[in-house]
Design a protein around this motif. Structure first.
Motif, mmCIF file in Angstrom:
data_model
loop_
_atom_site.group_PDB
_atom_site.id
_atom_site.type_symbol
_atom_site.label_atom_id
_atom_site.label_comp_id
_atom_site.label_asym_id
_atom_site.label_seq_id
_atom_site.Cartn_x
_atom_site.Cartn_y
_atom_site.Cartn_z
ATOM 1 N N GLY A 164 8.170 6.390 -13.177
ATOM 2 C CA GLY A 164 9.461 5.216 -13.230
ATOM 3 C C GLY A 164 9.839 4.912 -11.883
ATOM 4 O O GLY A 164 9.838 5.607 -10.745
ATOM 5 N N ARG A 165 11.017 3.917 -11.781
ATOM 6 C CA ARG A 165 11.671 3.573 -10.600
ATOM 7 C C ARG A 165 12.247 4.789 -9.892
ATOM 8 O O ARG A 165 12.449 4.950 -8.602
ATOM 9 C CB ARG A 165 12.752 2.570 -10.946
ATOM 10 N N ASP A 166 13.135 5.538 -10.767
ATOM 11 C CA ASP A 166 13.824 6.782 -10.027
ATOM 12 C C ASP A 166 12.948 7.683 -9.379
ATOM 13 O O ASP A 166 13.290 8.137 -8.193
ATOM 14 C CB ASP A 166 14.700 7.469 -11.085
ATOM 15 N N LYS A 167 11.723 8.051 -10.055
ATOM 16 C CA LYS A 167 10.866 8.916 -9.401
ATOM 17 C C LYS A 167 10.403 8.545 -8.021
ATOM 18 O O LYS A 167 9.984 9.129 -7.025
ATOM 19 C CB LYS A 167 9.705 9.236 -10.355
ATOM 20 N N MET A 168 10.054 6.940 -8.141
ATOM 21 C CA MET A 168 9.542 6.566 -6.888
ATOM 22 C C MET A 168 10.565 6.309 -6.058
ATOM 23 O O MET A 168 9.948 6.394 -4.716
ATOM 24 C CB MET A 168 8.912 5.106 -7.198
ATOM 25 N N VAL A 169 11.748 5.944 -6.150
ATOM 26 C CA VAL A 169 12.803 5.947 -5.237
ATOM 27 C C VAL A 169 13.037 7.164 -4.508
ATOM 28 O O VAL A 169 13.200 7.428 -3.317
ATOM 29 C CB VAL A 169 14.361 5.485 -6.062
ATOM 30 N N LYS A 170 12.938 8.292 -5.342
ATOM 31 C CA LYS A 170 12.902 9.767 -4.353
ATOM 32 C C LYS A 170 11.848 10.032 -3.627
ATOM 33 O O LYS A 170 12.194 10.178 -2.598
ATOM 34 C CB LYS A 170 12.970 10.777 -5.718
ATOM 35 N N VAL A 171 10.655 9.717 -3.916
ATOM 36 C CA VAL A 171 9.563 9.768 -3.031
ATOM 37 C C VAL A 171 9.500 8.863 -1.927
ATOM 38 O O VAL A 171 9.338 9.138 -0.653
ATOM 39 C CB VAL A 171 8.164 9.652 -3.918
ATOM 40 N N LEU A 172 10.123 7.675 -2.107
ATOM 41 C CA LEU A 172 10.235 6.636 -1.114
ATOM 42 C C LEU A 172 11.366 6.694 -0.227
ATOM 43 O O LEU A 172 11.561 5.734 0.656
ATOM 44 C CB LEU A 172 9.938 5.153 -1.664
ATOM 45 N N SER A 173 12.142 7.706 -0.467
ATOM 46 C CA SER A 173 13.506 7.789 0.258
ATOM 47 C C SER A 173 13.316 7.753 1.592
ATOM 48 O O SER A 173 14.090 7.682 2.508
ATOM 49 C CB SER A 173 14.537 8.752 -0.269
ATOM 50 N N LYS A 174 12.027 8.317 2.220
ATOM 51 C CA LYS A 174 11.822 8.737 3.645
ATOM 52 C C LYS A 174 11.560 7.040 4.715
ATOM 53 O O LYS A 174 11.407 7.148 5.549
ATOM 54 C CB LYS A 174 10.839 9.406 3.904
ATOM 55 N N TYR A 175 11.474 6.044 3.646
ATOM 56 C CA TYR A 175 11.348 4.792 3.993
ATOM 57 C C TYR A 175 12.810 3.991 3.838
ATOM 58 O O TYR A 175 13.288 3.813 2.903
ATOM 59 C CB TYR A 175 10.385 3.967 3.452
ATOM 60 N N THR A 187 13.300 -0.956 -0.840
ATOM 61 C CA THR A 187 14.483 -1.099 -1.881
ATOM 62 C C THR A 187 13.972 -0.976 -3.517
ATOM 63 O O THR A 187 12.853 -1.164 -3.756
ATOM 64 C CB THR A 187 15.146 -2.340 -1.604
ATOM 65 N N ARG A 188 15.032 -0.597 -4.035
ATOM 66 C CA ARG A 188 14.706 -0.431 -5.490
ATOM 67 C C ARG A 188 14.168 -2.087 -6.097
ATOM 68 O O ARG A 188 13.134 -1.854 -6.882
ATOM 69 C CB ARG A 188 16.018 -0.334 -6.422
ATOM 70 N N ASP A 189 14.388 -2.895 -5.427
ATOM 71 C CA ASP A 189 13.954 -4.681 -6.033
ATOM 72 C C ASP A 189 12.568 -4.492 -5.437
ATOM 73 O O ASP A 189 11.736 -5.007 -6.528
ATOM 74 C CB ASP A 189 14.647 -5.445 -5.359
ATOM 75 N N THR A 190 12.207 -4.125 -4.685
ATOM 76 C CA THR A 190 10.551 -4.113 -4.262
ATOM 77 C C THR A 190 9.955 -2.871 -5.082
ATOM 78 O O THR A 190 8.610 -3.591 -5.360
ATOM 79 C CB THR A 190 10.465 -3.660 -2.719
ATOM 80 N N ILE A 191 10.476 -1.963 -5.325
ATOM 81 C CA ILE A 191 9.750 -1.002 -6.506
ATOM 82 C C ILE A 191 9.617 -1.545 -7.967
ATOM 83 O O ILE A 191 8.716 -1.320 -8.182
ATOM 84 C CB ILE A 191 10.324 0.152 -6.274
ATOM 85 N N GLU A 192 10.841 -2.284 -8.151
ATOM 86 C CA GLU A 192 10.479 -2.975 -9.328
ATOM 87 C C GLU A 192 9.610 -4.069 -9.404
ATOM 88 O O GLU A 192 9.101 -4.274 -10.452
ATOM 89 C CB GLU A 192 11.884 -3.430 -9.976
ATOM 90 N N GLU A 249 0.877 -1.264 0.219
ATOM 91 C CA GLU A 249 -0.221 -0.074 0.078
ATOM 92 C C GLU A 249 1.041 1.274 -0.009
ATOM 93 O O GLU A 249 0.488 2.291 -0.805
ATOM 94 C CB GLU A 249 -0.945 -0.120 1.324
ATOM 95 N N THR A 250 2.048 1.201 0.661
ATOM 96 C CA THR A 250 2.795 2.347 0.708
ATOM 97 C C THR A 250 3.417 2.666 -0.648
ATOM 98 O O THR A 250 3.562 3.836 -1.063
ATOM 99 C CB THR A 250 4.123 2.043 1.964
ATOM 100 N N ILE A 251 3.759 1.559 -1.263
ATOM 101 C CA ILE A 251 4.422 1.834 -2.561
ATOM 102 C C ILE A 251 3.291 2.272 -3.824
ATOM 103 O O ILE A 251 3.619 3.051 -4.608
ATOM 104 C CB ILE A 251 5.206 0.485 -2.949
ATOM 105 N N LYS A 252 2.123 1.612 -3.413
ATOM 106 C CA LYS A 252 1.195 2.120 -4.273
ATOM 107 C C LYS A 252 0.861 3.409 -4.151
ATOM 108 O O LYS A 252 0.541 4.102 -5.275
ATOM 109 C CB LYS A 252 -0.059 1.142 -3.986
ATOM 110 N N ARG A 253 0.818 4.028 -2.992
ATOM 111 C CA ARG A 253 0.270 5.283 -2.970
ATOM 112 C C ARG A 253 1.463 6.266 -3.605
ATOM 113 O O ARG A 253 1.230 7.415 -4.211
ATOM 114 C CB ARG A 253 0.357 5.752 -1.324
ATOM 115 N N ALA A 254 2.579 5.862 -3.381
ATOM 116 C CA ALA A 254 3.825 6.582 -3.901
ATOM 117 C C ALA A 254 3.753 6.642 -5.394
ATOM 118 O O ALA A 254 3.833 7.667 -6.192
ATOM 119 C CB ALA A 254 5.120 6.349 -3.441
ATOM 120 N N HIS A 255 3.464 5.569 -5.984
ATOM 121 C CA HIS A 255 3.243 5.169 -7.397
ATOM 122 C C HIS A 255 2.375 6.008 -8.279
ATOM 123 O O HIS A 255 2.543 6.705 -9.045
ATOM 124 C CB HIS A 255 3.090 3.628 -7.826
ATOM 125 N N ILE A 256 0.955 6.153 -7.517
ATOM 126 C CA ILE A 256 -0.078 6.831 -7.829
ATOM 127 C C ILE A 256 0.263 8.335 -7.747
ATOM 128 O O ILE A 256 -0.046 9.090 -8.569
ATOM 129 C CB ILE A 256 -1.228 6.556 -7.409
#
Length: 181
Positions: A104-115, A119-124, A91-98
């Protein structure tokens, strides 16, 4: 459908957790046990090595009635870095993705950097199941029909005929049945 995606995500992440040597991925039970361990360690007079380790690495943040596990900060001005257990990770990744507009992965990594433990693997892994991202990634192989002109030296020496197939039109709807007024 979404539930099965979440279950598949959970299974894949747990398989990764079991194969990794670093315990970044926490199950819900481990997450709350760690919070309880932190409470016990902070009040203990004679601390064990494990208690010193977890006190140096983690803190508990009280948000209303909810306790959140965060990385230990050197001072109060440092930005908070949260830990998420596996059951909330989807759910956390889904909220950031939306929020990133199916970024893409890099945009999401930037938003999810507070967690700390996303990891990049879970985002992929998450992105591999997003239907809209799959549609966006697949491009049509053919852009359209390429028309090659007929070139000739003499006027009227060659001609071209275009055939129109009207079999797919319903009876009476073809251009030959329309009245011109």
């Amino acid at each position: 459908m979404a539930c099965s995606q979440e279950e598949n995500f959970y299974e894949k992440v747990m398989l990764k957790k079991n194969s990794d040597s670093k315990p970044l991925i926490l199950s819900k039970i481990e997450y709350y046990n760690l919070i309880e361990e932190l409470r016990v360690a902070s009040s203990a007079k004679n601390k064990s090595n494990r208690q010193y380790y977890i006190l140096g690495r983690y803190e508990v943040l009280q948000c209303g009635g909810v306790e959140r596990l965060i990385e230990n900060r050197k001072d109060e001005t440092q930005e908070l870095v949260y830990f998420v257990h596996v059951e909330d990770m989807f759910e956390t990744i889904k909220r950031a993705h939306i929020a990133t507009g199916h970024g893409g992965r890099d945009k999401m990594v930037k938003v999810l950097s507070k967690y700390a433990n996303i990891t990049r693997d879970t985002i992929e892994l998450f992105k591999s199941w997003c239907v809209q991202c799959q549609k966006k990634r697949k491009r049509c192989a053919t852009k359209g029909v390429t028309v090659k002109p007929i070139l000739s030296k003499d006027y009227g020496s060659r001609s071209q005929v275009d055939l129109v197939d009207l079999q797919s039109c319903a009876k009476g709807n073809g251009p030959e049945h329309q009245l011109v007024s």
